[in-house]
Motif scaffolding. Structure first.
Motif, PDB file in Angstrom:
ATOM      1  N   VAL A 161       0.836  -1.205   0.000  1.00 36.30           N
ATOM      2  CA  VAL A 161       0.000   0.000   0.000  1.00 36.30           C
ATOM      3  C   VAL A 161       0.869   1.254   0.000  1.00 36.30           C
ATOM      4  O   VAL A 161       0.568   2.238  -0.679  1.00 36.30           O
ATOM      5  N   GLY A 162       1.982   1.214   0.738  1.00 36.48           N
ATOM      6  CA  GLY A 162       2.896   2.353   0.748  1.00 36.48           C
ATOM      7  C   GLY A 162       3.431   2.661  -0.644  1.00 36.48           C
ATOM      8  O   GLY A 162       3.467   3.827  -1.071  1.00 36.48           O
ATOM      9  N   LEU A 163       3.852   1.622  -1.377  1.00 38.92           N
ATOM     10  CA  LEU A 163       4.333   1.818  -2.747  1.00 38.92           C
ATOM     11  C   LEU A 163       3.212   2.323  -3.652  1.00 38.92           C
ATOM     12  O   LEU A 163       3.423   3.201  -4.494  1.00 38.92           O
ATOM     13  N   GLN A 221       2.550   5.953  -3.121  1.00 32.84           N
ATOM     14  CA  GLN A 221       3.631   6.766  -3.681  1.00 32.84           C
ATOM     15  C   GLN A 221       3.441   6.956  -5.183  1.00 32.84           C
ATOM     16  O   GLN A 221       3.672   8.037  -5.722  1.00 32.84           O
ATOM     17  N   ARG A 222       3.005   5.891  -5.858  1.00 30.64           N
ATOM     18  CA  ARG A 222       2.904   5.911  -7.314  1.00 30.64           C
ATOM     19  C   ARG A 222       1.563   6.464  -7.809  1.00 30.64           C
ATOM     20  O   ARG A 222       1.483   6.948  -8.937  1.00 30.64           O
ATOM     21  N   ALA A 223       0.541   6.362  -6.985  1.00 27.56           N
ATOM     22  CA  ALA A 223      -0.784   6.876  -7.369  1.00 27.56           C
ATOM     23  C   ALA A 223      -1.448   7.481  -6.134  1.00 27.56           C
ATOM     24  O   ALA A 223      -2.352   6.876  -5.549  1.00 27.56           O
ATOM     25  N   PRO A 224      -1.006   8.662  -5.708  1.00 23.22           N
ATOM     26  CA  PRO A 224      -1.496   9.243  -4.453  1.00 23.22           C
ATOM     27  C   PRO A 224      -3.007   9.440  -4.397  1.00 23.22           C
ATOM     28  O   PRO A 224      -3.604   9.381  -3.318  1.00 23.22           O
ATOM     29  N   SER A 225      -3.631   9.651  -5.542  1.00 21.13           N
ATOM     30  CA  SER A 225      -5.064   9.936  -5.540  1.00 21.13           C
ATOM     31  C   SER A 225      -5.927   8.699  -5.729  1.00 21.13           C
ATOM     32  O   SER A 225      -7.153   8.780  -5.672  1.00 21.13           O
ATOM     33  N   ALA A 226      -5.306   7.553  -5.982  1.00 15.31           N
ATOM     34  CA  ALA A 226      -6.070   6.319  -6.151  1.00 15.31           C
ATOM     35  C   ALA A 226      -6.449   5.754  -4.781  1.00 15.31           C
ATOM     36  O   ALA A 226      -5.776   6.010  -3.785  1.00 15.31           O
ATOM     37  N   THR A 227      -7.509   4.988  -4.761  1.00 10.65           N
ATOM     38  CA  THR A 227      -8.015   4.421  -3.514  1.00 10.65           C
ATOM     39  C   THR A 227      -7.816   2.913  -3.502  1.00 10.65           C
ATOM     40  O   THR A 227      -8.144   2.232  -4.475  1.00 10.65           O
TER      41      THR A 227
END
Length: 327
Positions: free
Chosen positions: A136-138, A141-147
């Motif tokens: 989840v951390g990665l 980082q790669r898609a901050p706005s995705a849920t």
């Protein structure tokens, strides 16, 4: 008030062409919503109120469906109504279609608003403490706005949800019984189950340990019927240790760790998590191997699923997190 009566003998074979024609030309989203509402609320009055229509409108719409399909979908049971076997079949598919429609709308909204989409992940307890936080951390980082939405449970709970498209994937040890063509799976890393005790447990201070030393002791074990439960009893039997009679059945990891630190019990943990607690001085891994009969931690998803960008990205994050978790 009388429910619409069927227009065709329910015992006669249905006309497949007529059904397909009805589904493609006349069945609408509001019909699916009506079916689910009738199944959930069980009275025409409550359904009419929930859908903000009149009771005659509910009966008319239901009558149209029964006429178009050719069989009764509901029957009276006193003041309530209940689905017929044909109705139960259609309701099950209606729920799946409504869920897919909702998720399609959510994904389109996410794409148009730049929020990056959504991924639904079923998590088995073996993966929850170490692998999932790293993945989840990665992902964030790669898609901050995705849920990302996590659903913890057992295989018996999560596999039906995956099959019904309520989940995008399951992360954990997938039982061999579910290794069927309908699912695809990617092995992430080996994380065998180990036996642990508190640092204060008498066995933790033993320099040499035999399987016989476990006889008669209290255990925290997975739920009866779980693959690891059966495997543990098989290993104990192989080494001449009788089935424990003093057991707590639990798959709640945090509770298990707390009980191990409070009471003189033996427990089971994934090796990655056990090592973490060993480093903190809370627990001790016993030098007795249970083997790796349950296989590696894996990601499992439907073979016929259309990958969303968010789901594909999260699987990649799981793979990267697993590489970092290997020891």
């Amino acid at each position: 008030m009388v429910l619409a009566t069927p227009h065709t003998n329910a015992s006669a074979p249905l006309d497949r062409g007529a059904i397909e024609s009805y589904f493609s030309r006349q069945l609408k989203l509001r019909h699916l919503q009506l079916l689910v509402a009738l199944a959930d609320r069980q009275t025409v009055a409550k359904v009419a109120s929930a859908l903000n229509v009149t009771q005659p409108a509910v009966s008319k719409m239901l009558g149209e469906m029964e006429k178009g399909i050719g069989v009764p979908l509901f029957e009276r049971d006193g003041r309530r109504i209940r689905p017929t076997p044909h109705g139960e079949c259609l309701i099950r598919h209606a729920r799946e279609l409504l869920l897919l429609a909702q998720r399609a709308g959510d994904e389109l909204h996410a794409m148009s608003s730049g929020t990056g989409g959504r991924v639904e992940v079923g998590v088995l307890s073996v993966a929850a403490p170490i692998l999932i936080p790293a993945a989840v951390g990665l992902f964030k980082q790669r898609a901050p706005s995705a849920t990302v939405c996590l659903h913890e449970g057992t295989l018996d709970q999560l596999v039906p949800a995956l099959r019904a498209s309520q989940l995008d994937m399951i992360v954990g040890r997938s039982a061999r019984a579910h290794a069927t063509p309908e699912f695809l799976s990617e092995a992430l890393f080996d994380d065998p189950t180990v036996i642990v005790v508190a640092r204060t447990h008498p066995l933790a201070r033993r320099k040499r340990l035999k399987w016989g030393d476990l006889a008669g002791l209290a255990w925290i074990v997975p739920s009866a019927g779980a693959p690891m439960h059966r495997h543990l009893l098989s290993v104990l039997e192989t080494h001449g240790v009788e089935t424990p009679v003093n057991m707590v059945e639990s798959v709640v990891i945090d509770a298990n760790v707390g009980m191990l630190q409070t009471y003189p019990m033996l427990g089971l943990l994934p090796r990655s998590l056990a090592r973490h607690h060993e480093e903190t001085g809370a627990l001790k891994i016993l030098p007795l191997s249970l083997g790796a009969a349950l296989g590696p931690v894996s990601t499992t998803w439907r073979a016929d699923a259309q990958d969303t960008p968010a789901a594909a990205l999260f699987r990649g994050c799981l793979s990267d997190a697993a590489k970092m978790a290997r020891v």
